[in-house]
Design a protein around this motif. Structure first.
Motif, PDB file in Angstrom:
ATOM      1  N   ARG A   1       0.709  -1.392  -0.365  1.00 46.21           N
ATOM      2  CA  ARG A   1       0.305  -0.105   0.252  1.00 46.21           C
ATOM      3  C   ARG A   1       0.596   1.188   0.265  1.00 46.21           C
ATOM      4  O   ARG A   1       0.803   2.376  -0.434  1.00 46.21           O
ATOM      5  CB  ARG A   1      -0.950  -0.274   0.846  1.00 46.21           C
TER       6      ARG A   1
ATOM      7  N   HIS B   1       2.181   2.361  -3.663  1.00 44.61           N
ATOM      8  CA  HIS B   1       0.732   2.570  -4.413  1.00 44.61           C
ATOM      9  C   HIS B   1       0.772   3.583  -3.760  1.00 44.61           C
ATOM     10  O   HIS B   1       0.626   4.835  -4.431  1.00 44.61           O
ATOM     11  CB  HIS B   1       0.274   1.248  -4.213  1.00 44.61           C
TER      12      HIS B   1
ATOM     13  N   PRO C   1      -1.650  -3.973  -6.113  1.00 36.56           N
ATOM     14  CA  PRO C   1      -1.145  -2.248  -5.282  1.00 36.56           C
ATOM     15  C   PRO C   1      -0.116  -1.803  -7.140  1.00 36.56           C
ATOM     16  O   PRO C   1       0.124  -3.009  -7.728  1.00 36.56           O
ATOM     17  CB  PRO C   1      -0.508  -2.452  -4.907  1.00 36.56           C
ATOM     18  N   ASP C   2       0.133  -1.038  -6.680  1.00 38.59           N
ATOM     19  CA  ASP C   2       0.680  -0.135  -8.132  1.00 38.59           C
ATOM     20  C   ASP C   2       2.019   0.385  -7.615  1.00 38.59           C
ATOM     21  O   ASP C   2       2.122  -0.042  -7.293  1.00 38.59           O
ATOM     22  CB  ASP C   2       0.333   0.669  -9.235  1.00 38.59           C
TER      23      ASP C   2
END
Length: 556
Positions: free
Chosen positions: A294, A297, A324-325
């Protein structure tokens, strides 16, 4: 051999007085020009005041959380808070140069400020994990003769009890000051006020480059922890070797990771390296895989420090329903235990990034063998970091030929100096730091991990490297984690035992055990196949994530 030490700035000489005798020191080598640090050096002043001078007071430095409250400080803002805490330490709290000051709390901007303040005030910092229990804390208070402590108010109870129990063995009871309780004497409250109102800078105590800066206690993978003594020059040396030459951070980087400051992998990766490079660090109180994912991201983390098990878990996060990115990441460092080649490839396939593996030790302060970018050979730890040399030593103590396993030995600008501990003679031999790891070096100079030196299993005359069997088990879809040890056997001396955390949905039954045995037997020599398979919900690890094999052996 170590030259004569510079005149100390300390009035309390306890730590220097308990260094090993000169003949038991490792040979220190300063092969890079930037490692020749003599005379006066206060590493906190170098990192903080020097950082302000190099990068400007307005450059972002540290952000993160403390008990649910977010903080974001520039280099100048951090310096104002550090200086106020340093002034408190050297004034009302009565810390004399050379006194040992214990820090207890999770990673946070305030822990970072306290760490720098202790050093700037001339103290010797002893950072401990917040999860240590009373007996463990008492042992450290007594071992380091801790005179003062700065403790997160949420973690005070066991430290107070430990101080009471240790008091009869100390000159006086350790004085504990709590931060984060919001009271009028809270160092955090005082420091915030100073940052708002402005105060004159605190001049760093002019410590010698070879004055003791910190005592780091080993994480206990082999039993009783040892106090590892490191100098002010050692702190800058790890930044000017591994960080500068392998990691190569940029001022626009944002660092994050899971290891606590009490684990020197975390201290370097999450505080020393970003500050030295003029970058910013994100400090998380709880940094499990979900929280790390998180953070990457949401905050666009670019440099990540964590252990192989966490990278494996992050891969699971990345394959979830709402992945997540992770695209902001550009450098990912793995250490603390061996990085399985399967995890390296899986991470590379998922992210396009080449994991930077490395081996370090509390005794050496940080990573001394590693590789990055096109120098990486998946499965290999790497080559000696610039500033270090390494050898694989045979049983006769001489360098082993390439391709032949032996004990890993290393020299460089830092080295093992235990605090009044006769185990010094086991770690340092003939000027080499003997890490306790078995390695093979190839013809290109790359070092390949085989096992901890005490993880070689001798069964019916065969030498079996535990890590080799683990690597095979980790390829099975039935396995989430695995550890391999040797257990006594009346007929074979030892037999191979696998302790397995099964993959989700996999039954812990005899059929699975037989399937795993067959899986291994199909891939490596039959004599290496586990004769025993035990299932467990979790492998025993230290708070820093290192596998405690001795516990697996104790359980038979």
């Amino acid at each position: 051999m170590e030259p004569t030490l510079s005149p100390s700035a300390y009035t309390d000489t306890f730590a220097r007085d308990r260094l090993p005798p000169a003949e038991e020191w490792p040979e220190l080598r300063f092969t890079l020009p930037e490692l020749h640090r003599t005379g006066t050096l206060n590493c906190a002043g170098e990192l903080l005041d020097g950082g302000v001078g190099r990068y400007g007071a307005d450059r972002p430095c540290v952000r993160g959380e403390h008990d649910g409250v977010r903080h974001a400080w520039t280099f100048g803002g951090l310096r104002a808070r550090v200086d106020r805490i340093a002034r408190l330490l050297s004034g009302p709290l009565g810390v004399r140069p050379g006194n040992r000051v214990l820090l207890r709390g999770p990673n946070s901007p305030w822990l970072a400020a306290c760490w720098l303040a202790v050093l700037k005030a001339g103290g010797v910092v002893v950072t401990v994990l917040p999860v240590l229990r009373t007996e463990e804390l008492e042992a450290i208070l007594r071992s380091a003769r801790v005179s003062h402590a700065l403790c997160d108010a949420r973690f005070a109870d066991e430290l107070e009890e430990a101080a009471d129990r240790a008091a009869p063995h100390l000159e006086e009871r350790t004085g504990i000051t709590l931060y984060g309780d919001g009271g009028p004497q809270d160092p955090a409250v005082l420091a915030e006020r100073a940052a708002e109102e402005g105060e004159p800078p605190f001049e760093a105590v002019p410590t010698a480059a070879d004055d003791v800066a910190l005592i780091a206690y080993t994480s206990g993978t082999t039993g009783r922890p040892k106090g590892c003594v490191h100098f002010h020059r050692d702190v800058t040396a790890i930044a000017d070797t591994f960080s500068a030459h392998v990691l190569k951070p940029r001022p626009d980087d944002l660092f994050a990771g899971s290891p606590p400051f009490a684990f020197t992998f975390g201290l370097g990766g999450l505080l020393i390296f970003p500050m030295r490079a003029g970058a910013e660090t994100l400090l998380l109180e709880k940094a499990g895989p979900e929280r790390l994912a998180r953070a990457v991201h949401e905050e666009r983390v670019s440099v990540l420090f964590t252990a192989p098990t966490a990278y494996r878990a992050l891969l699971s996060e990345a394959s979830g329903a709402e992945p997540p990115d992770l695209s902001s990441l550009r450098r990912c460092v793995s250490a603390g235990e061996h990085l399985p080649e399967a995890v390296w490839h899986a991470w590379h396939e998922a992210t396009g990034l080449k994991l930077i593996d490395g081996i370090g030790a509390t005794e050496m302060l940080h990573i001394f063998i590693s590789a990055s970018d096109d120098d990486i050979r998946p499965g290999s730890t790497g080559r000696p970091v610039p500033g270090f040399t390494a050898e694989v030593l045979g049983e006769d103590g001489r360098p082993a030929p390439d391709g032949v396993p032996g004990r890993l030995a290393v020299r460089g600008p830092v080295g093992c100096r235990y605090l009044a501990d006769d185990r010094q003679r086991r770690y340092v031999r003939d000027g080499w730091n003997i890490t306790g790891d078995t390695y093979v070096r190839d013809a290109e100079g790359y070092f390949w991990y085989r096992s901890r030196s005490d993880d070689i299993i001798v069964s019916a005359g065969y030498n079996i490297a535990a890590i080799e069997v683990e690597e095979v088990l980790m390829r099975s879809p039935l396995v989430r984690e695995a550890a391999v040890v040797g257990v006594p056997d009346p007929d074979r001396g030892q037999v191979v035992k696998a302790v397995v955390v099964p993959a989700e949905g996999t039954p812990s039954d005899p059929a699975t055990a037989e399937a795993l045995k067959a899986f291994v037997k199909e891939r490596i020599a039959p004599y290496k196949t586990p004769r025993l398979v035990e299932f467990t919900a979790a492998l025993p690890r230290t708070e820093t994530g290192k596998l405690q094999r001795f516990k697996l052996r104790e359980n038979g």
